[in-house]
Design an enzyme around this catalytic site. Structure first.
Site, PDB file in Angstrom:
ATOM      1  N   HIS A   1       3.716  -2.394   3.359  1.00 17.56           N
ATOM      2  CA  HIS A   1       3.592  -0.953   3.111  1.00 17.56           C
ATOM      3  C   HIS A   1       4.955  -0.377   2.788  1.00 17.56           C
ATOM      4  O   HIS A   1       5.920  -0.651   3.504  1.00 17.56           O
ATOM      5  CB  HIS A   1       3.039  -0.223   4.343  1.00 17.56           C
ATOM      6  CG  HIS A   1       1.672  -0.679   4.766  1.00 17.56           C
ATOM      7  ND1 HIS A   1       1.479  -1.848   5.476  1.00 17.56           N
ATOM      8  CD2 HIS A   1       0.446  -0.116   4.592  1.00 17.56           C
ATOM      9  CE1 HIS A   1       0.174  -1.993   5.710  1.00 17.56           C
ATOM     10  NE2 HIS A   1      -0.461  -0.952   5.195  1.00 17.56           N
ATOM     11  N   ASP A  20       0.862  -1.182   0.000  1.00 18.79           N
ATOM     12  CA  ASP A  20       0.000   0.000   0.000  1.00 18.79           C
ATOM     13  C   ASP A  20       0.897   1.229   0.000  1.00 18.79           C
ATOM     14  O   ASP A  20       1.798   1.356   0.840  1.00 18.79           O
ATOM     15  CB  ASP A  20      -0.911   0.010   1.219  1.00 18.79           C
ATOM     16  CG  ASP A  20      -2.035  -1.013   1.116  1.00 18.79           C
ATOM     17  OD1 ASP A  20      -2.114  -1.715   0.086  1.00 18.79           O
ATOM     18  OD2 ASP A  20      -2.828  -1.120   2.076  1.00 18.79           O
TER      19      ASP A  20
END
Length: 261
Positions: A214, A67
C-alpha cells in the site's frame, strides 16, 4: 437367507475371482451413480468465479502491487525507488484518488506502471447491487481514461472483499479481478523489517506470486528498496500484473492460481 447360506455366499465372493470381479464392477457402478446424484462435478475450465491470486509461471517472475486509495504523500518516494531499481509495478487506484491526485496518475502512466481499478469510492462492493458495482467500475475507469487516455482491464476489490457476483460483473465488463497470494502486512504498521521478512519468507512466495503493498502505509516506502533487493537476490524478476497473467487458454485451480492449458 439363513446364516449358512450367507456364509457360503461370502466364501464364494472372496475365493472366486470371477464373482469378486463382478461384485466390484457392480459396486463401483452404484457408488459412482450415488456420487453423480449427490455432488456437483466442477470443471476448472468453466466460467471462472475466482479472482486471480497467482499465476503458474516457469520463470521466477512476480508482481508488486500497490493499493492507492488515500494519500499521495509517499508517492514520489515509491516511484523514485521503483525507477532506481528498474521495476514496473501495478497500482490499483480509486476514482477518488484519481480526482485528488491526477498528476500522480500521469506519472504512473509515464513511468510504464500498470493502473488498475480499485473501485470509484473504495466501498465494500459485495454489499452493492449489480448496477452499483458497474457504476463503481465505470466511475474509476472514466476518471483514469480522462487523465491518461488509456483503458484499464485490471480490477481489485476494495478490502479484498469479493463474491461470485462481483467477479462475474467485472468479467462481463472486461476486467480481470486480481487478488494476491503474498500479503506484506504493511498496513499493520509492524515496521520495516517485518515487511521485508513477511514477504521474502512468505510460505506462498513462488514463481507467479502477486504481492500486496500500500502506498500511504507508515513503513512501506522505507521497506520497499531493501525488499526489492532481497527478492532480486532470491532470483526474482519483476513484471506488472498485465504481463504476468494469461488472457486466454488457461483455467483456475481451487486456490485462484491461473494455470495455462
Amino acid at each position: 437367507m439363513r446364516k449358512k447360506e450367507i456364509a457360503k455366499w461370502i466364501w464364494e465372493l472372496t475365493t472366486n475371482p470371477m464373482v469378486l470381479c463382478m461384485a466390484l464392477i457392480i459396486g463401483s457402478f452404484f457408488i459412482g451413480h450415488m456420487i453423480k446424484e449427490n455432488f456437483e462435478v466442477i470443471s476448472p475450465v468453466k466460467d471462472h468465479v475466482l479472482p486471480i491470486y497467482s499465476v503458474d509461471r516457469e520463470e521466477k517472475k512476480i508482481s508488486l502491487t500497490f493499493d492507492s486509495a488515500w494519500s499521495d504523500e509517499d508517492f514520489e518516494d515509491i516511484l523514485a525507488i521503483l525507477d532506481r531499481q528498474n521495476v514496473r509495478a501495478t497500482f490499483f487506484v480509486t476514482g477518488d484518488f484519481v480526482s485528488r491526485y491526477p498528476n500522480a496518475i500521469k506519472k504512473l502512466d509515464q513511468a510504464g506502471h500498470d493502473i488498475g481499478s480499485h473501485g470509484d469510492n473504495h466501498k465494500h462492493m459485495t454489499r452493492l447491487s449489480k448496477e452499483e458495482n458497474i457504476a463503481e467500475l465505470k466511475g474509476c475507469f472514466d476518471k483514469v481514461k480522462a487523465v491518461t487516455g488509456k483503458e484499464m482491464d485490471l480490477f481489485r476489490a476494495p478490502y479484498g472483499d469479493y463474491n461470485e457476483q462481483l467477479v462475474q460483473v467485472a468479467k462481463e465488463n472486461g476486467y480481470y479481478t486480481i487478488q494476491w497470494d503474498v500479503d506484506s502486512l504493511d498496513w499493520k504498521d509492524y515496521g520495516v523489517n517485518n515487511i521485508i521478512q513477511t514477504v521474502t519468507e512468505h510460505k506462498n512466495l513462488q514463481n507467479g506470486s502477486i504481492v500486496l503493498l500500500h502506498n500511504g502505509a507508515k513503513y512501506t516506502k522505507d521497506a520497499l528498496e531493501p525488499l526489492i533487493i532481497k527478492l532480486k537476490e532470491q532470483g526474482y524478476q519483476f513484471v506488472p500484473v498485465s504481463e504476468l497473467i494469461y488472457r486466454e487458454n488457461y483455467y483456475m485451480d481451487h486456490t485462484g492460481r491461473q494455470i495455462p492449458q
